[in-house]
Every structure is written in structure tokens, then in C-alpha cells.
Write a protein that holds these residues in place. Structure first.
Motif, PDB file in Angstrom:
ATOM      1  N   GLU A  80     -26.859 -44.028  43.017  1.00 33.48           N
ATOM      2  CA  GLU A  80     -26.810 -45.251  42.372  1.00 33.48           C
ATOM      3  C   GLU A  80     -26.281 -46.259  43.251  1.00 33.48           C
ATOM      4  O   GLU A  80     -24.961 -45.804  43.983  1.00 33.48           O
ATOM      5  N   TRP A  88     -29.849 -50.324  42.585  1.00 34.36           N
ATOM      6  CA  TRP A  88     -30.864 -49.404  42.810  1.00 34.36           C
ATOM      7  C   TRP A  88     -30.696 -48.142  42.267  1.00 34.36           C
ATOM      8  O   TRP A  88     -29.523 -47.441  42.407  1.00 34.36           O
ATOM      9  N   HIS A  89     -31.724 -46.922  42.119  1.00 35.58           N
ATOM     10  CA  HIS A  89     -31.322 -45.523  41.875  1.00 35.58           C
ATOM     11  C   HIS A  89     -32.065 -44.810  42.591  1.00 35.58           C
ATOM     12  O   HIS A  89     -33.476 -45.158  43.123  1.00 35.58           O
ATOM     13  N   ASP A  90     -31.911 -43.623  42.858  1.00 29.67           N
ATOM     14  CA  ASP A  90     -32.437 -42.599  43.575  1.00 29.67           C
ATOM     15  C   ASP A  90     -33.012 -42.944  44.808  1.00 29.67           C
ATOM     16  O   ASP A  90     -34.313 -43.043  45.163  1.00 29.67           O
ATOM     17  N   GLU A 113     -37.182 -43.077  50.632  1.00 31.20           N
ATOM     18  CA  GLU A 113     -37.616 -42.933  49.219  1.00 31.20           C
ATOM     19  C   GLU A 113     -36.601 -43.706  48.280  1.00 31.20           C
ATOM     20  O   GLU A 113     -35.471 -43.549  48.423  1.00 31.20           O
ATOM     21  N   LEU A 114     -37.399 -44.761  47.782  1.00 29.38           N
ATOM     22  CA  LEU A 114     -36.385 -45.542  46.592  1.00 29.38           C
ATOM     23  C   LEU A 114     -37.432 -45.477  45.475  1.00 29.38           C
ATOM     24  O   LEU A 114     -38.259 -46.320  45.174  1.00 29.38           O
ATOM     25  N   GLY A 115     -36.890 -44.491  44.549  1.00 28.76           N
ATOM     26  CA  GLY A 115     -37.581 -44.614  43.337  1.00 28.76           C
ATOM     27  C   GLY A 115     -39.176 -43.960  43.611  1.00 28.76           C
ATOM     28  O   GLY A 115     -39.418 -42.753  44.203  1.00 28.76           O
ATOM     29  N   LYS A 116     -40.268 -44.907  43.381  1.00 30.33           N
ATOM     30  CA  LYS A 116     -41.557 -44.442  43.705  1.00 30.33           C
ATOM     31  C   LYS A 116     -42.244 -45.069  44.794  1.00 30.33           C
ATOM     32  O   LYS A 116     -42.977 -44.970  45.317  1.00 30.33           O
ATOM     33  N   ASP A 175     -41.079 -54.945  45.199  1.00 32.39           N
ATOM     34  CA  ASP A 175     -40.720 -53.557  44.579  1.00 32.39           C
ATOM     35  C   ASP A 175     -39.275 -52.924  45.054  1.00 32.39           C
ATOM     36  O   ASP A 175     -38.960 -52.292  44.557  1.00 32.39           O
ATOM     37  N   PRO A 178     -34.664 -54.804  42.859  1.00 28.83           N
ATOM     38  CA  PRO A 178     -34.599 -55.015  41.413  1.00 28.83           C
ATOM     39  C   PRO A 178     -35.016 -56.198  40.838  1.00 28.83           C
ATOM     40  O   PRO A 178     -34.857 -57.132  41.169  1.00 28.83           O
TER      41      PRO A 178
END
Length: 691
Positions: A80, A88-90, A113-116, A175, A178
Motif C-alpha cells: 500500500e 494505491w494497492h499492490d 504493475e499496479l493492480g490490473k 486508471d 485512484p
């Protein structure tokens, strides 16, 4: 104090990242020097950080892995990342070909990579020249020319950075950042330009950008905010001098369409320019200009508090605004539930407005040669000039005048109306409005703004108007006589007009009285009126003279109680017409008898009485009576009395003399709209057929 909303005010995130990478590089060199192939077949470095706290950002659950010596692989993962109000996550960064030496750290083939969201990434960190160059190419590569490039240079205590965007996809940026569920969703955009940041030590000293946004489209989940094919040009410059931020900006909107409930705008070269300063917790917009193509220009200034986002002071002035475009784009959408929603306007308007201390201080509206036309022909005004000044703490004089106007096709002559404004109150001591061959006198008009909205009251008098001229302009069958009356006190509050006392007028040589008048939402598309109306000693000869219905001589009294109109159409009333008391000539023509017979039904008179109709032109009568209780679309009819003991039929006309003729009706329920249509056709043809 620096602006709180600049959450990165104390440090630059890119600089922090560079410092972190530098320390990682030094740590890895130390690790590599201490370890040899003899000690480890596959050198491996893994650093796990549970929390990293910084004034600019916070990181939770981070890990850094570095494997291999000859072909090292770098992997960074963040559970995070928080920066200001963004989260942001992942986040994962992997570099398969990373170069590490004493002068630089470089990655020629990496993925982020940030989420999808996924993109390719390359970067080069030069420790010798103190420079970072990072490029991002989003996946999938639909746009081969798309590039996001970040460059950072730092020397001693100063640093500078630039983000260059070439054919950047706005969807990628949307995208990446957030977004809340109810925020605008970016569907498409093309970005080109640069964003510059300069600073010293851990603070920012300057920001500037030149950015073009093309083919922007967005919407929200409700569909009430939508934009299509929007092109924008943004030019912004912000510089810090000691504890003051100086800024200027310019936005140009050459193309595109926006629907922002309830407004619709199209980009036709609109432009907004502004400049000012930010000091402490306040933003000062010292000079601004809004130029709207087809409307005109407005100059404005403002001071706002940043922490509570409250406007503290504002001024706006605009001259010679084109009212037709302004009315269609801004005023009409705000009045969609009123008659103004179907009004066309033309002319010029000047506006001056001042706001301070959480309240409006002054407003001046100056209309010049304005025309207002209702598309449903309910009203129209031409040659309207109005100077309406208002000041919160001062009494001012103004004037409204127009060359001509009309209400329901009734013409109004040239009118001058002096007005007085005093705080939240507007007064018209006296005004005369010419109407046809008469005039309307308005006195003691007082309007005031209360917490529930506008309230007003007035009284007046209508001087005699020719009924013949009035019916001509109303485009109804001609009537004779005059219309005049006294207007009692009328008041308006909570979108409702009420009348105290009685509205008395002279009509058809008799007297008409209106009581208990209540008009709700008069300017809406569905006004609602209730009242009780009575007419006394009405001259039937004047009333019927111009109609093909036939002539009736005599006097009648009419009572209409519980009258209810919706959008000026009756939906309920209890009406009763009876012969007036007194000694006067009572005659009814053969044509009128035939039409009343048609109203009463085929068997309204006996066969013997029918034979007399062709022998006489006029007949005497003792009494005339008719009643109607309207409920919805049905009229429940009655007469003077029941025609028989079993209450079958009702007497409409009670005859007198020789030959005596009595007319009886048998239709007790009649469709009201159809009855009106047939009566109208009967009047036009002189031969009604009513069942």
C-alpha cells in the motif's frame, strides 16, 4: 504557512525515490563485495520493510529483492502506498536486466504493475551526474507513439524535474490515479505536453505546464455529467517567493460538448485566464477574465479560504452580454419548471456583483433593448430597458420601462415603472400600465426576500376596458360592455398567490365578484387555481348578442363555487345559473330555444310546443336555470327544478304567456370536453347537435 493542499510541499517524491535507490545501490555494492561465488552459488538479497513513514508519503508492506551478480534481477513490491488523499494497492516493479556499478543503476527492460494496470518501464539513475531518466510505455501498446518520460536532475541543494507526455492516453492516467465511485470516469483522452517542477532541498519553488488535451470524453454513473470530443489547452505557471506563491493560468476550450445537469455547453473558443497569489491559508485571485463565445466577457476577482474551501470575497462585472445566448445556456436551464423555460430572449445585459463577509453586498442588473417572447404565446415584451440596482445597506432608485408588451395576446402600451430597492426589499409605490382603451393601476407593491423565498403584496384598480376589444384580442366570440374593477390586497409567498377580500369588476352591465382566490406556482408549466366566482344581474342581451346561439333578453345571476383549474383547464366546480330577481323584460328567441332544446335532448318539449317554434320569433319566459357539477371530465347537469315527481328530467326554461313553452333536459351526465367542442361548433354553425 504554506498551502496545506500541496501535500508534497516539503519534499519531492521523485527526489526521495532517487535517494532510496542510491542507498540501495550502496548497500548492494557492500553486499556484493562481502559475498563471493564461493560463499553463495546464487547471491540473494531480500529487504522487507513493514512501514516507511515520510511527510510526503507512507508505504506499508514493502519488499526489495535483488538476485544474481552477473545478470541481477530487481523486484520491488509495495502492499500500500499513500500520498496525500490518494491510495494505491499492490504495486510491483520488476527489472530483468538491471545494471549496477559505481556510476549508475540502469534498467533497460522492466515491467510495472499496479493492480490490473501493466506497463513497460526503463530507467537510468546516474550517480555521477545526479540524474534520473524514467520512461513508461503502457500495455497493451495500442498507441506505439505513446510515451511518459520523467527526468530529474539534482545538484547540491537544488533540483529540477520534467514530465514529458507524448500521445499519452488519458485512460491510462485515469486508471493510474485512484478514483472515488461517484467521481467522473475518463473514457478517452489524448495528452501532449510537459510538466515542470523545480525546487531546493525538500521543497518546491516552481511549477509550470503546457498541456493539450484532445478528444476527451467522460461521464459519471448517473449520466448527469457527460463530455464528448473535448479539446483543451492548459497553460499554468506557479512560482514561490519567500512565503508567497504567485500563479497565473489560462485554459482555452476550442471544441467539444459538455452536459452538466442542467447546463449544456459546446466549446467554441471559450477562454479563462486568471492570476493571483497563495499566501498562508488563502488563495487570492486578483484578476480573472472569462470569455464565452457568443455571450461576451466577464471580469472577476476573489479571495477564498483553503482549509474550509469557503469564498470570502468576490467581484464580477460584465458589459454588453448577449442575452439570447446567455438566456439559452444558463438562465433557461435554471428555470425549467417555470414559464421562462419556453421563453426566447434577445438584447444586451450588464451585470455587476459584489460578495463579501459571507453575504451578497450589491448587485446591478442593466437590461438594454431586451425582448422576451414566450413560445406558447402567453406573453411577450419588446423594447425593455431596466436598471435594477441593489445594495445590502443602501436605498437605491431604479426604473423599468418597455415600449409594448402583451399578455394572453392582450396588448400593453408604453410603460414606465419607477422602483426602489432597500436592502432585501423592492418597492413600486405607483405604476400605470395601459391596457387596450383602459389602464391598470398598481399601488403599494412591496417585495422582500425571506428565508422561505420571495414574498410580495400589492393592490390596484382596473379602469374600464372594452369587452368587444378584449374578446377580439383573446380570439373568442365578441362580447359587449366594459370590464373594470377594484383589486384588493394580493400577496405572494411560498410560490402561492392569495387574495384578501373580494375582486370586484363590472362586466356585461352587471357585477362580477371573485373570492377565496389561491393561485399556486403561477410561473410553472402547471399552475393551479382555486376560487369562488359570482356574477350578479348580468345582461343576457349583451352576453348573447354576438353569438349564433340566439338572443336572450333578461338578467341572470351566476355562481361558480369550488372552482379548480389545473394549467388553466377546469377540473372541478359547482356552477349554477338562475334568473335575477326583479322586474325586467324576459324574452327568448326561436334560435336560442332550438339550441337549448338540443342541450336538453330530443324530448325537451312536447310535440304541440314544437309546432309553435316556426310561428313565433320570440317567446316569453318566467325563469331560466341551469346547473353543472364538474368532476374530472363529467358534468352532472340540473335545472330550475325536477320535471316530474320521479325526478326524471329537469326544467331549463319555464315558459310564460301564450304560447307557453317549457324546456326540459334529460341528459344528467355529459362529457365536459366533448360538450365544449359541440357548443363551439354550434356557435359557429348556429345549429348545435348535443346528446
Amino acid at each position: 504557512m504554506e498551502p496545506r493542499y500541496l501535500w508534497f510541499r516539503r519534499v519531492s517524491i521523485p527526489v526521495c525515490i532517487c535517494r532510496l535507490a542510491t542507498r540501495l545501490w550502496l548497500f548492494f555494492l557492500l553486499y556484493a563485495g562481502c559475498c563471493s561465488p564461493a560463499n553463495a552459488a546464487v547471491p540473494y538479497f531480500n529487504l522487507v520493510l513493514e512501514n516507511i513513514r515520510h511527510p510526503a508519503f507512507n508505504i506499508h508492506s514493502a519488499s526489495i529483492k535483488l538476485t544474481g551478480i552477473l545478470s541481477p534481477v530487481l523486484e520491488i513490491s509495495v502492499g500500500e502506498l499513500l500520498a496525500g488523499n490518494w491510495r494505491w494497492h499492490d504495486l510491483r516493479l520488476r527489472c530483468n536486466q538491471i545494471r549496477i556499478n559505481r556510476e549508475l543503476i540502469g534498467c533497460e527492460m522492466g515491467t510495472l504493475e499496479l493492480g490490473k494496470l501493466s506497463s513497460s518501464i526503463t530507467f537510468q539513475l546516474s550517480l555521477q551526474h545526479k540524474q534520473l531518466v524514467l520512461e513508461v510505455h503502457p500495455f497493451p501498446k495500442k498507441n506505439s507513439g505513446e510515451k511518459w518520460q520523467l527526468m530529474i536532475d539534482w545538484q547540491a541543494e537544488k533540483w529540477r524535474s520534467v514530465l514529458k507526455i507524448v500521445n499519452g492516453e488519458g485512460k491510462f492516467l485515469a486508471d493510474l490515479l485512484p478514483q472515488e465511485e461517484d467521481s467522473l470516469q475518463i473514457h478517452q483522452a489524448k495528452l501532449n505536453g510537459s510538466i515542470y517542477l523545480n525546487g531546493s532541498k525538500t521543497s518546491i519553488s516552481a511549477l509550470s505546464t503546457q498541456l493539450s488535451i484532445n478528444k476527451l470524453s467522460f461521464s459519471d454513473s448517473s449520466g448527469l455529467r457527460v463530455g464528448e470530443r473535448i479539446n483543451l489547452l492548459l497553460d499554468l505557471d506557479v512560482r514561490r517567493k519567500q512565503d508567497v506563491w504567485q500563479w497565473r493560468g489560462k485554459i482555452t476550450w476550442p471544441e467539444g460538448e459538455v452536459f452538466w445537469q442542467p447546463f449544456y455547453f459546446s466549446g467554441e473558443g471559450h477562454q479563462l485566464t486568471a492570476k493571483g497569489i497563495i499566501k498562508g491559508d488563502h488563495i487570492n485571485l486578483s484578476q480573472g477574465e472569462l470569455s464565452l463565445t457568443g455571450i461576451g466577457k466577464a471580469d472577476f476577482s476573489a479571495i477564498a479560504s483553503i482549509p474550509d474551501q469557503a469564498l470570502q470575497q468576490a467581484r464580477l462585472s460584465a458589459e454588453s452580454l448577449e442575452l439570447s445566448t446567455l438566456f439559452g445556456s444558463i438562465i433557461r436551464p435554471l428555470a425549467e419548471e417555470t414559464a421562462l423555460a419556453e421563453t426566447e430572449a434577445a438584447g444586451k445585459v450588464n451585470i455587476a456583483w459584489h460578495y463579501q463577509d459571507n453575504a451578497n453586498q450589491s448587485l446591478i442588473i442593466d437590461l438594454q433593448n431586451v425582448s422576451l417572447t414566450d413560445t406558447r404565446e402567453r406573453f411577450a415584451v419588446e423594447g425593455l430597458d431596466a436598471y435594477v440596482p441593489w445594495n445590502r445597506n443602501e436605498a437605491l432608485d431604479g426604473l423599468i420601462r418597455f415600449s409594448n408588451a402583451q399578455i394572453l395576446r392582450i396588448p400593453l402600451g408604453t410603460t414606465h415603472i419607477p422602483i426602489e430597492t432597500n436592502g432585501m426589499q423592492l418597492n413600486i409605490p405607483r405604476a400605470e400600465v395601459p391596457i387596450l382603451d383602459g389602464r391598470l393601476l398598481i399601488e403599494n407593491f412591496i417585495a422582500s426576500l425571506q428565508t422561505s423565498g420571495w414574498q410580495w403584496q400589492l393592490n390596484g384598480r382596473l379602469f374600464p376596458i372594452s369587452m368587444e376589444k378584449l374578446t377580439e384580442f383573446l380570439q373568442i366570440q365578441p362580447m359587449f360592455g366594459t370590464l373594470s374593477g377594484t383589486m384588493p390586497k394580493m400577496s405572494y409567498t411560498n410560490s402561492t398567490i392569495t387574495m384578501e377580500g373580494e375582486l370586484v369588476s363590472g362586466i356585461f352591465d352587471g357585477v362580477a365578484v371573485a373570492r377565496n382566490l389561491v393561485l399556486t406556482k403561477p410561473l410553472s408549466l402547471t399552475p393551479h387555481l382555486t376560487a369562488d366566482v359570482a356574477m350578479y344581474h348580468i345582461d343576457l342581451d349583451l352576453l348573447t348578442r354576438a353569438y349564433s346561439f340566439g338572443n336572450i333578453q333578461g338578467r341572470v345571476d351566476v355562481e361558480v363555487n369550488d372552482l379548480e383549474l389545473v394549467n388553466w383547464e377546469p377540473v372541478r366546480f359547482d356552477a349554477k345559473l338562475t334568473s335575477s330577481a326583479g322586474d325586467y323584460k324576459r324574452r327568448i328567441s326561436q334560435a336560442a330555444i332550438k339550441n337549448i332544446i338540443a342541450l336538453g335532448g330530443e324530448s325537451a318539449v312536447t310535440a304541440i310546443q314544437k309546432s309553435f317554434l316556426s310561428m313565433f320569433e320570440q317567446f316569453r319566459y318566467t325563469e331560466i336555470g341551469w346547473g353543472c357539477k364538474l368532476r374530472g371530465h363529467i358534468c352532472y347537469m340540473s335545472g330550475i327544478e325536477s320535471a316530474s315527481r320521479d325526478d326524471k328530467g329537469y326544467v331549463l326554461v319555464k315558459g310564460s304567456g301564450i304560447p307557453a313553452i317549457t324546456i326540459t333536459g334529460y341528459n344528467s351526465e355529459v362529457d365536459w370536453p366533448e360538450l365544449l367542442k359541440r357548443l363551439e361548433r354550434a356557435i359557429e354553425s348556429g345549429n348545435p347537435v348535443i346528446h
